[in-house]
Design a protein around this motif. Sequence first.
Motif, PDB file in Angstrom:
ATOM      1  N   PHE A   7      -3.649   1.767  -4.288  1.00 27.89           N
ATOM      2  CA  PHE A   7      -2.189   1.790  -4.185  1.00 27.89           C
ATOM      3  C   PHE A   7      -1.552   1.566  -5.552  1.00 27.89           C
ATOM      4  N   LEU A   8      -2.180   0.733  -6.380  1.00 26.54           N
ATOM      5  CA  LEU A   8      -1.685   0.465  -7.730  1.00 26.54           C
ATOM      6  C   LEU A   8      -2.671   0.963  -8.772  1.00 26.54           C
ATOM      7  N   VAL A   9      -2.134   1.219  -9.960  1.00 26.88           N
ATOM      8  CA  VAL A   9      -2.937   1.599 -11.119  1.00 26.88           C
ATOM      9  C   VAL A   9      -2.738   0.518 -12.167  1.00 26.88           C
ATOM     10  N   MET A  10      -3.842   0.084 -12.776  1.00 25.72           N
ATOM     11  CA  MET A  10      -3.774  -0.935 -13.812  1.00 25.72           C
ATOM     12  C   MET A  10      -4.174  -0.305 -15.148  1.00 25.72           C
ATOM     13  N   LYS A  14      -2.793  -3.015 -22.150  1.00 25.36           N
ATOM     14  CA  LYS A  14      -2.132  -2.944 -23.453  1.00 25.36           C
ATOM     15  C   LYS A  14      -2.581  -4.187 -24.195  1.00 25.36           C
ATOM     16  N   GLY A  15      -3.585  -4.039 -25.019  1.00 26.60           N
ATOM     17  CA  GLY A  15      -4.173  -5.209 -25.661  1.00 26.60           C
ATOM     18  C   GLY A  15      -4.872  -6.029 -24.598  1.00 26.60           C
ATOM     19  N   ALA A  16      -4.520  -7.297 -24.491  1.00 28.82           N
ATOM     20  CA  ALA A  16      -5.106  -8.177 -23.476  1.00 28.82           C
ATOM     21  C   ALA A  16      -4.272  -8.220 -22.199  1.00 28.82           C
ATOM     22  N   THR A  17      -3.140  -7.534 -22.184  1.00 27.65           N
ATOM     23  CA  THR A  17      -2.223  -7.574 -21.043  1.00 27.65           C
ATOM     24  C   THR A  17      -2.519  -6.433 -20.071  1.00 27.65           C
ATOM     25  N   ARG A  18      -2.574  -6.769 -18.811  1.00 24.13           N
ATOM     26  CA  ARG A  18      -2.766  -5.758 -17.757  1.00 24.13           C
ATOM     27  C   ARG A  18      -1.408  -5.392 -17.176  1.00 24.13           C
ATOM     28  N   ILE A  19      -1.110  -4.119 -17.187  1.00 26.46           N
ATOM     29  CA  ILE A  19       0.157  -3.601 -16.675  1.00 26.46           C
ATOM     30  C   ILE A  19      -0.126  -2.855 -15.368  1.00 26.46           C
ATOM     31  N   TYR A  20       0.670  -3.157 -14.353  1.00 22.95           N
ATOM     32  CA  TYR A  20       0.482  -2.546 -13.032  1.00 22.95           C
ATOM     33  C   TYR A  20       1.643  -1.629 -12.704  1.00 22.95           C
ATOM     34  N   GLN A  21       1.319  -0.525 -12.029  1.00 25.52           N
ATOM     35  CA  GLN A  21       2.337   0.407 -11.563  1.00 25.52           C
ATOM     36  C   GLN A  21       1.823   1.128 -10.325  1.00 25.52           C
ATOM     37  N   THR A  22       2.739   1.743  -9.601  1.00 25.33           N
ATOM     38  CA  THR A  22       2.397   2.460  -8.378  1.00 25.33           C
ATOM     39  C   THR A  22       1.569   3.693  -8.700  1.00 25.33           C
ATOM     40  N   ASN A  23       0.543   3.932  -7.901  1.00 24.92           N
ATOM     41  CA  ASN A  23      -0.238   5.157  -7.999  1.00 24.92           C
ATOM     42  C   ASN A  23       0.546   6.245  -7.271  1.00 24.92           C
ATOM     43  N   LYS A  24       1.151   7.125  -8.022  1.00 24.37           N
ATOM     44  CA  LYS A  24       2.009   8.153  -7.421  1.00 24.37           C
ATOM     45  C   LYS A  24       1.210   9.198  -6.650  1.00 24.37           C
ATOM     46  N   ASN A  25      -0.123   9.177  -6.778  1.00 22.75           N
ATOM     47  CA  ASN A  25      -0.983  10.076  -6.022  1.00 22.75           C
ATOM     48  C   ASN A  25      -1.558   9.411  -4.776  1.00 22.75           C
ATOM     49  N   TYR A  26      -1.058   8.225  -4.442  1.00 20.91           N
ATOM     50  CA  TYR A  26      -1.528   7.522  -3.248  1.00 20.91           C
ATOM     51  C   TYR A  26      -1.198   8.387  -2.034  1.00 20.91           C
ATOM     52  N   PRO A  27      -2.196   8.652  -1.172  1.00 22.46           N
ATOM     53  CA  PRO A  27      -2.009   9.632  -0.090  1.00 22.46           C
ATOM     54  C   PRO A  27      -0.830   9.371   0.848  1.00 22.46           C
ATOM     55  N   ILE A  28      -0.506   8.117   1.129  1.00 22.05           N
ATOM     56  CA  ILE A  28       0.574   7.843   2.090  1.00 22.05           C
ATOM     57  C   ILE A  28       1.765   7.159   1.417  1.00 22.05           C
ATOM     58  N   LEU A  29       1.962   7.413   0.143  1.00 23.22           N
ATOM     59  CA  LEU A  29       3.044   6.754  -0.592  1.00 23.22           C
ATOM     60  C   LEU A  29       4.409   7.061   0.016  1.00 23.22           C
ATOM     61  N   LYS A  30       4.693   8.309   0.295  1.00 27.37           N
ATOM     62  CA  LYS A  30       6.009   8.681   0.845  1.00 27.37           C
ATOM     63  C   LYS A  30       6.256   8.002   2.194  1.00 27.37           C
ATOM     64  N   GLU A  31       5.233   7.972   3.041  1.00 27.17           N
ATOM     65  CA  GLU A  31       5.369   7.329   4.338  1.00 27.17           C
ATOM     66  C   GLU A  31       5.582   5.825   4.182  1.00 27.17           C
ATOM     67  N   LEU A  32       4.844   5.219   3.261  1.00 26.10           N
ATOM     68  CA  LEU A  32       4.982   3.790   3.011  1.00 26.10           C
ATOM     69  C   LEU A  32       6.373   3.461   2.473  1.00 26.10           C
ATOM     70  N   GLN A  33       6.882   4.294   1.576  1.00 27.78           N
ATOM     71  CA  GLN A  33       8.236   4.097   1.062  1.00 27.78           C
ATOM     72  C   GLN A  33       9.250   4.165   2.193  1.00 27.78           C
ATOM     73  N   SER A  34       9.070   5.103   3.098  1.00 26.47           N
ATOM     74  CA  SER A  34       9.975   5.247   4.235  1.00 26.47           C
ATOM     75  C   SER A  34       9.930   4.005   5.124  1.00 26.47           C
ATOM     76  N   ILE A  35       8.745   3.479   5.367  1.00 25.48           N
ATOM     77  CA  ILE A  35       8.600   2.270   6.185  1.00 25.48           C
ATOM     78  C   ILE A  35       9.275   1.086   5.511  1.00 25.48           C
ATOM     79  N   VAL A  36       9.075   0.951   4.205  1.00 21.77           N
ATOM     80  CA  VAL A  36       9.683  -0.162   3.468  1.00 21.77           C
ATOM     81  C   VAL A  36      11.200  -0.076   3.533  1.00 21.77           C
ATOM     82  N   ILE A  37      11.746   1.088   3.317  1.00 21.19           N
ATOM     83  CA  ILE A  37      13.199   1.256   3.353  1.00 21.19           C
ATOM     84  C   ILE A  37      13.740   0.954   4.754  1.00 21.19           C
TER      85      ILE A  37
END
Length: 96
Positions: free
Chosen positions: A54-57, A60-83
């Motif tokens: 669901f997330l991609v890490m 950047k140096g020693a810091t781990r940055i997290y963001q949404t995996n936009k290729n997650y198979p059910i991302l659109k459905e999950l966004q709809s449920i959250v909203i």
Amino acid sequence: MLDLFISSRVRRKIVVVFAKYPDFKIHSRGLAKLIKEDPGNIQRELQRLVDGNFLVMTKKGATRIYQTNKNYPILKELQSIVIKSQKGGKPSKTIN
């Protein structure tokens, strides 16, 4: 509504943030401050969400940055449920 499907309170908060804002990038301590949770719990749940793709890490140096995996198979459905859950989850039509 999401508490029926995601039992972990911390994981639920993380999923809501990243589902609502898919371009959002943040490190674990910043996220802990944002959602007011313990950084240790945040780190554990972030790793579970990375393992589940669901997330991609990125590092950047020693810091781990997290963001949404936009290729997650059910991302659109999950966004709809959250909203919908943020609006109270009440259906707009009744079933007769």
